[in-house]
Scaffold this motif. Structure first.
Motif, PDB file in Angstrom:
ATOM      1  N   ASN A  13      -1.684 -22.836  17.411  1.00 20.69           N
ATOM      2  CA  ASN A  13      -1.300 -22.924  18.816  1.00 20.69           C
ATOM      3  C   ASN A  13      -2.263 -23.857  19.526  1.00 20.69           C
ATOM      4  O   ASN A  13      -3.425 -23.985  19.134  1.00 20.69           O
ATOM      5  CB  ASN A  13      -1.324 -21.538  19.459  1.00 20.69           C
ATOM      6  CG  ASN A  13      -0.337 -20.593  18.796  1.00 20.69           C
ATOM      7  OD1 ASN A  13       0.836 -20.894  18.718  1.00 20.69           O
ATOM      8  ND2 ASN A  13      -0.824 -19.456  18.297  1.00 20.69           N
ATOM      9  N   LYS A  14      -1.798 -24.485  20.577  1.00 23.77           N
ATOM     10  CA  LYS A  14      -2.626 -25.439  21.302  1.00 23.77           C
ATOM     11  C   LYS A  14      -2.723 -25.031  22.757  1.00 23.77           C
ATOM     12  O   LYS A  14      -1.729 -24.706  23.411  1.00 23.77           O
ATOM     13  CB  LYS A  14      -2.046 -26.858  21.183  1.00 23.77           C
ATOM     14  CG  LYS A  14      -2.960 -27.924  21.766  1.00 23.77           C
ATOM     15  CD  LYS A  14      -2.387 -29.317  21.517  1.00 23.77           C
ATOM     16  CE  LYS A  14      -3.335 -30.387  22.046  1.00 23.77           C
ATOM     17  NZ  LYS A  14      -2.795 -31.749  21.869  1.00 23.77           N
ATOM     18  N   ASP A  15      -3.965 -25.005  23.245  1.00 23.61           N
ATOM     19  CA  ASP A  15      -4.230 -24.682  24.653  1.00 23.61           C
ATOM     20  C   ASP A  15      -5.067 -25.829  25.216  1.00 23.61           C
ATOM     21  O   ASP A  15      -6.278 -25.854  25.064  1.00 23.61           O
ATOM     22  CB  ASP A  15      -4.969 -23.345  24.761  1.00 23.61           C
ATOM     23  CG  ASP A  15      -5.173 -22.930  26.214  1.00 23.61           C
ATOM     24  OD1 ASP A  15      -5.894 -21.954  26.445  1.00 23.61           O
ATOM     25  OD2 ASP A  15      -4.625 -23.610  27.127  1.00 23.61           O
ATOM     26  N   GLY A  16      -4.408 -26.813  25.858  1.00 24.71           N
ATOM     27  CA  GLY A  16      -5.131 -28.009  26.305  1.00 24.71           C
ATOM     28  C   GLY A  16      -5.550 -28.819  25.095  1.00 24.71           C
ATOM     29  O   GLY A  16      -4.729 -29.235  24.283  1.00 24.71           O
ATOM     30  N   ASP A  17      -6.865 -29.059  24.954  1.00 27.05           N
ATOM     31  CA  ASP A  17      -7.396 -29.782  23.800  1.00 27.05           C
ATOM     32  C   ASP A  17      -7.842 -28.833  22.704  1.00 27.05           C
ATOM     33  O   ASP A  17      -8.398 -29.280  21.686  1.00 27.05           O
ATOM     34  CB  ASP A  17      -8.578 -30.669  24.228  1.00 27.05           C
ATOM     35  CG  ASP A  17      -8.137 -31.791  25.142  1.00 27.05           C
ATOM     36  OD1 ASP A  17      -8.933 -32.208  25.980  1.00 27.05           O
ATOM     37  OD2 ASP A  17      -6.974 -32.244  25.000  1.00 27.05           O
ATOM     38  N   GLN A  18      -7.674 -27.522  22.894  1.00 24.70           N
ATOM     39  CA  GLN A  18      -8.152 -26.535  21.949  1.00 24.70           C
ATOM     40  C   GLN A  18      -7.022 -26.074  21.028  1.00 24.70           C
ATOM     41  O   GLN A  18      -5.889 -25.854  21.463  1.00 24.70           O
ATOM     42  CB  GLN A  18      -8.729 -25.313  22.691  1.00 24.70           C
ATOM     43  CG  GLN A  18      -9.892 -25.634  23.604  1.00 24.70           C
ATOM     44  CD  GLN A  18     -11.094 -26.129  22.819  1.00 24.70           C
ATOM     45  OE1 GLN A  18     -11.449 -25.565  21.789  1.00 24.70           O
ATOM     46  NE2 GLN A  18     -11.726 -27.188  23.309  1.00 24.70           N
ATOM     47  N   TYR A  19      -7.335 -25.928  19.739  1.00 21.68           N
ATOM     48  CA  TYR A  19      -6.403 -25.390  18.760  1.00 21.68           C
ATOM     49  C   TYR A  19      -6.904 -24.017  18.319  1.00 21.68           C
ATOM     50  O   TYR A  19      -8.106 -23.817  18.140  1.00 21.68           O
ATOM     51  CB  TYR A  19      -6.310 -26.297  17.532  1.00 21.68           C
ATOM     52  CG  TYR A  19      -5.557 -27.578  17.754  1.00 21.68           C
ATOM     53  CD1 TYR A  19      -6.213 -28.693  18.269  1.00 21.68           C
ATOM     54  CD2 TYR A  19      -4.204 -27.693  17.441  1.00 21.68           C
ATOM     55  CE1 TYR A  19      -5.529 -29.887  18.468  1.00 21.68           C
ATOM     56  CE2 TYR A  19      -3.527 -28.878  17.631  1.00 21.68           C
ATOM     57  CZ  TYR A  19      -4.197 -29.971  18.153  1.00 21.68           C
ATOM     58  OH  TYR A  19      -3.525 -31.135  18.349  1.00 21.68           O
ATOM     59  N   TYR A  20      -5.959 -23.084  18.131  1.00 21.04           N
ATOM     60  CA  TYR A  20      -6.360 -21.775  17.626  1.00 21.04           C
ATOM     61  C   TYR A  20      -5.202 -21.180  16.830  1.00 21.04           C
ATOM     62  O   TYR A  20      -4.055 -21.593  16.948  1.00 21.04           O
ATOM     63  CB  TYR A  20      -6.775 -20.842  18.765  1.00 21.04           C
ATOM     64  CG  TYR A  20      -5.654 -20.439  19.708  1.00 21.04           C
ATOM     65  CD1 TYR A  20      -4.921 -19.272  19.496  1.00 21.04           C
ATOM     66  CD2 TYR A  20      -5.330 -21.234  20.813  1.00 21.04           C
ATOM     67  CE1 TYR A  20      -3.896 -18.916  20.351  1.00 21.04           C
ATOM     68  CE2 TYR A  20      -4.304 -20.875  21.669  1.00 21.04           C
ATOM     69  CZ  TYR A  20      -3.586 -19.720  21.433  1.00 21.04           C
ATOM     70  OH  TYR A  20      -2.571 -19.361  22.269  1.00 21.04           O
ATOM     71  N   PHE A  21      -5.526 -20.208  15.965  1.00 26.84           N
ATOM     72  CA  PHE A  21      -4.519 -19.490  15.214  1.00 26.84           C
ATOM     73  C   PHE A  21      -4.882 -18.015  15.195  1.00 26.84           C
ATOM     74  O   PHE A  21      -6.003 -17.627  15.534  1.00 26.84           O
ATOM     75  CB  PHE A  21      -4.383 -20.037  13.787  1.00 26.84           C
ATOM     76  CG  PHE A  21      -5.561 -19.748  12.915  1.00 26.84           C
ATOM     77  CD1 PHE A  21      -5.589 -18.633  12.086  1.00 26.84           C
ATOM     78  CD2 PHE A  21      -6.676 -20.594  12.923  1.00 26.84           C
ATOM     79  CE1 PHE A  21      -6.678 -18.377  11.285  1.00 26.84           C
ATOM     80  CE2 PHE A  21      -7.764 -20.340  12.123  1.00 26.84           C
ATOM     81  CZ  PHE A  21      -7.767 -19.225  11.295  1.00 26.84           C
ATOM     82  N   THR A  22      -3.937 -17.214  14.788  1.00 33.97           N
ATOM     83  CA  THR A  22      -4.114 -15.760  14.823  1.00 33.97           C
ATOM     84  C   THR A  22      -4.013 -15.181  13.418  1.00 33.97           C
ATOM     85  O   THR A  22      -3.135 -15.560  12.638  1.00 33.97           O
ATOM     86  CB  THR A  22      -3.054 -15.113  15.724  1.00 33.97           C
ATOM     87  OG1 THR A  22      -3.219 -15.604  17.050  1.00 33.97           O
ATOM     88  CG2 THR A  22      -3.179 -13.597  15.719  1.00 33.97           C
ATOM     89  N   ILE A  23      -4.941 -14.248  13.103  1.00 41.97           N
ATOM     90  CA  ILE A  23      -4.850 -13.432  11.894  1.00 41.97           C
ATOM     91  C   ILE A  23      -4.518 -12.010  12.329  1.00 41.97           C
ATOM     92  O   ILE A  23      -5.178 -11.455  13.214  1.00 41.97           O
ATOM     93  CB  ILE A  23      -6.164 -13.438  11.098  1.00 41.97           C
ATOM     94  CG1 ILE A  23      -6.420 -14.819  10.506  1.00 41.97           C
ATOM     95  CG2 ILE A  23      -6.118 -12.406   9.970  1.00 41.97           C
ATOM     96  CD1 ILE A  23      -7.691 -14.892   9.693  1.00 41.97           C
ATOM     97  N   SER A  24      -3.516 -11.438  11.715  1.00 42.75           N
ATOM     98  CA  SER A  24      -3.155 -10.045  12.014  1.00 42.75           C
ATOM     99  C   SER A  24      -3.021  -9.265  10.721  1.00 42.75           C
ATOM    100  O   SER A  24      -2.637  -9.816   9.684  1.00 42.75           O
ATOM    101  CB  SER A  24      -1.848  -9.996  12.803  1.00 42.75           C
ATOM    102  OG  SER A  24      -0.794 -10.607  12.061  1.00 42.75           O
ATOM    103  N   LYS A  25      -3.348  -7.958  10.810  1.00 42.40           N
ATOM    104  CA  LYS A  25      -3.283  -7.130   9.611  1.00 42.40           C
ATOM    105  C   LYS A  25      -3.176  -5.654  10.004  1.00 42.40           C
ATOM    106  O   LYS A  25      -3.840  -5.199  10.939  1.00 42.40           O
ATOM    107  CB  LYS A  25      -4.521  -7.348   8.746  1.00 42.40           C
ATOM    108  CG  LYS A  25      -4.458  -6.612   7.413  1.00 42.40           C
ATOM    109  CD  LYS A  25      -5.698  -6.907   6.585  1.00 42.40           C
ATOM    110  CE  LYS A  25      -5.611  -6.228   5.215  1.00 42.40           C
ATOM    111  NZ  LYS A  25      -6.825  -6.468   4.419  1.00 42.40           N
ATOM    112  N   MET A  26      -2.319  -4.928   9.284  1.00 42.35           N
ATOM    113  CA  MET A  26      -2.229  -3.488   9.516  1.00 42.35           C
ATOM    114  C   MET A  26      -3.407  -2.805   8.838  1.00 42.35           C
ATOM    115  O   MET A  26      -3.733  -3.099   7.681  1.00 42.35           O
ATOM    116  CB  MET A  26      -0.918  -2.924   8.967  1.00 42.35           C
ATOM    117  CG  MET A  26      -0.795  -1.408   9.127  1.00 42.35           C
ATOM    118  SD  MET A  26       0.757  -0.756   8.495  1.00 42.35           S
ATOM    119  CE  MET A  26       1.838  -1.217   9.831  1.00 42.35           C
TER     120      MET A  26
END
Length: 567
Positions: free
Chosen positions: A148-161
């Motif tokens: 995902n991109k927020d302005g010039d920043q990139y990030y991703f999500t890790i999810s786990k049960m």
């Protein structure tokens, strides 16, 4: 005239055709070897670079998964509902420890927010979020979202049960990771024109593409390659594509490296070598034609010119008469007489040159270290290959100065300033070769510049200091050369901070000075012998050393003798 023309034609055609064939074969072999060599080098370089990039990604994702697993272990034995403050503090601690984490939050299986870190503001209900659904569908693994991109920043999500309260309750953890540093490192990777890095999931959905505009052909290509590497062509450009799976994830990385430069380099090389070969053939043909024409000039005119040589009162040697016309027989007689005299003079010249060559060769053998020369030339080639042309130029200049002083127009005695300059050029070359492995400096009394010395007394000792004192040294090696006048002696010190020597080793070197049968290093003994021969007993070499603290070589030269500049 018919005979002359036949000789000229035969000589011209045979030599020109033979030379042309030789040049063409050499050109073909050189071109093939160059293309093969450059191709192999580029393939290895591309593969190694790609593996390094992928290794960086794997390290990053291993670290992310490690954080997820650590959280799972921590909350297992805690009642998250009743210990929210404690869990929040733990999340804050993890974020403070791992700067790449944006936020951490826990949701129950209905998607309701349970607990989160103190700095983020997550959504209160995640029931319809893709990352939440994937965590419920695949409870045993970490699920990765797209970038995902927020302005010039990139990030991703890790999810786990995960389970908590001693496996009695279930929850879903969400970790948001900063991917901006990895994106920045991707942008700095030199992949050539339109080179790119593509990250995609197991369904070939694009997660990230380093090019601003997405290329649909990338996915088609990746479906064919699956994993490994291959050379493909896109829009008239050639690329080496390397595909690998990121360990512990369902993501893959594809690295597109533009290799058009290889074809251009090969084409340029072949073009240049063909032009050079053509010029050589043309030049050779012109020279051969001129020589053929000259040899076929009227024999009577050439005979008259050679008769002039006969009148120089040379001794007449016997010869075997060649059958032929009168002109040819007279020409042969004159030529044989001239050659007899030339042979005699040539033999005398050859003897003199041979003696001179032996003397010069013996001197040069004591001055030039072939390994140093070969290693320096290899280093220059390597610098040029990696486009460090300024460093290569600096090394060539230093090498030129080094050998100019080594030869010194055959002189044995040179100014001290040249001797120090010679050592400085040697150290500069080694410094350019080995980088930051050692440092050097000179602390020399300027009054020494007006004095003279036998040449090549510093470089052999400096070479020993690098080879034996600093070669395996773990820290930064330091070499200091000092020079000053003490009473009636010139005192020169070559100091290194290497491993040092045992007293027994120093004594062995001293013993080698006196006993030719003992070999303890050619360099320092050579310097010692030459000092004694030229300066007598007042000249000397002393060694002081401390284990793990370095070695100092002291050279003593009588001051009065250093004022002489002729041997």
């Amino acid at each position: 005239m018919r005979k002359s023309k036949s000789i000229r034609t035969t000589l011209f055609l045979s030599t020109t055709l033979f030379f042309s064939l030789f040049v063409l074969i050499t050109t073909f072999i050189a071109s093939s070897l160059y293309a093969f060599s450059i191709g192999n080098i580029l393939d290895r370089k591309t593969t190694d670079s790609s593996k390094q990039v992928i290794n960086n990604y794997e390290n990053y994702f291993d670290n992310a998964i490690g954080v997820s697993n650590s959280i799972q272990t921590t909350i297992l034995n805690h009642n998250v509902i009743n210990e929210k403050t404690k869990i929040t503090q733990y999340f804050d601690y993890v974020i403070g420890l791992k700067k790449e984490i944006y936020s951490i939050s826990l949701y129950d299986v209905d998607g309701n927010l349970v607990v989160y870190d103190s700095k983020s503001k997550p959504e209160t209900n995640a029931k319809g979020e893709t990352w939440f659904i994937k965590a419920l569908e695949e409870p045993l693994i970490n699920s990765f979202s797209k970038l995902n991109k927020d302005g010039d920043q990139y990030y991703f999500t890790i999810s786990k049960m995960m389970t908590f309260n001693n496996d009695q309750s279930y929850c879903v953890v969400k970790l948001d990771f900063d991917f901006s540093k990895i994106v920045t490192s991707i942008s700095k990777t030199n992949l050539g024109n339109n080179g790119r890095i593509v990250i995609f999931d197991k369904d070939y959905a694009t997660i990230y593409n380093s090019l601003p505009s997405f290329n649909e052909n990338d996915i088609k290509i990746l479906r064919k390659i699956i994993i490994g590497n291959d050379n493909i062509k896109i829009n008239n450009e050639k690329f080496n594509v390397y595909v690998s799976t990121i360990t512990n994830t369902t993501w893959k990385v594809a690295i597109f490296t533009n290799i058009n430069e290889l074809d251009e380099a090969i084409k340029t090389f072949i073009t240049v070598i063909i032009i050079v070969a053509s010029l050589l053939i043309i030049l050779f043909a012109i020279v051969t034609a001129l020589i053929s024409a000259k040899l076929s000039n009227p024999i009577r005119a050439l005979k008259k010119e050679m008769t002039k040589v006969e009148n120089l009162n040379y001794d007449i040697a016997s010869y075997q008469k060649i059958k032929g016309s009168k002109e040819v027989e007279e020409l042969d007689k004159s030529f044989k007489q001239m050659m007899t005299r030339i042979k005699y003079l040539a033999n005398e010249i050859i003897k003199e040159q041979e003696n001179q060559r032996k003397s010069e060769l013996k001197a040069l053998q004591n001055q030039i270290n072939p390994h140093f020369l070969y290693n320096t030339l290899d280093s220059i080639i390597y610098m040029i290959d990696i486009n460090k042309n300024d460093t290569a130029q600096e090394m060539i200049v230093a090498l030129s100065k080094f050998f100019r002083i080594s030869i010194s127009r055959g002189k044995t005695i040179i100014p001290f300033k040249d001797e120090f300059e010679h050592a400085r050029n040697y150290l500069l070359i080694q410094k350019l070769r080995f980088g930051d492995k050692f440092e050097y400096k000179f602390e020399v009394d300027q009054s020494l510049n007006e004095l003279y010395t036998i040449k090549l007394i510093l470089q052999p000792i400096v070479e020993n200091a690098i080879a034996h004192g600093l070669k395996e040294y773990q820290g930064i090696g330091k070499i200091t050369i000092k020079g000053n006048i003490e009473d009636d002696l010139i005192h020169i010190e070559i100091i290194d901070n290497g491993y040092g020597m045992l007293p027994s080793k120093i004594q062995e070197i001293y013993d080698s000075f006196k006993n030719p049968q003992i070999h303890q290093g050619v360099g320092i003994k050579n310097v010692y012998d030459r000092l004694k021969i030229y300066y007598g007993e007042q000249a000397d070499i002393k060694i002081t050393s401390t284990l793990d603290d370095g070695t100092t070589i002291h050279i003593f030269i009588p001051l009065e003798a250093a004022k002489k500049h002729e041997i």
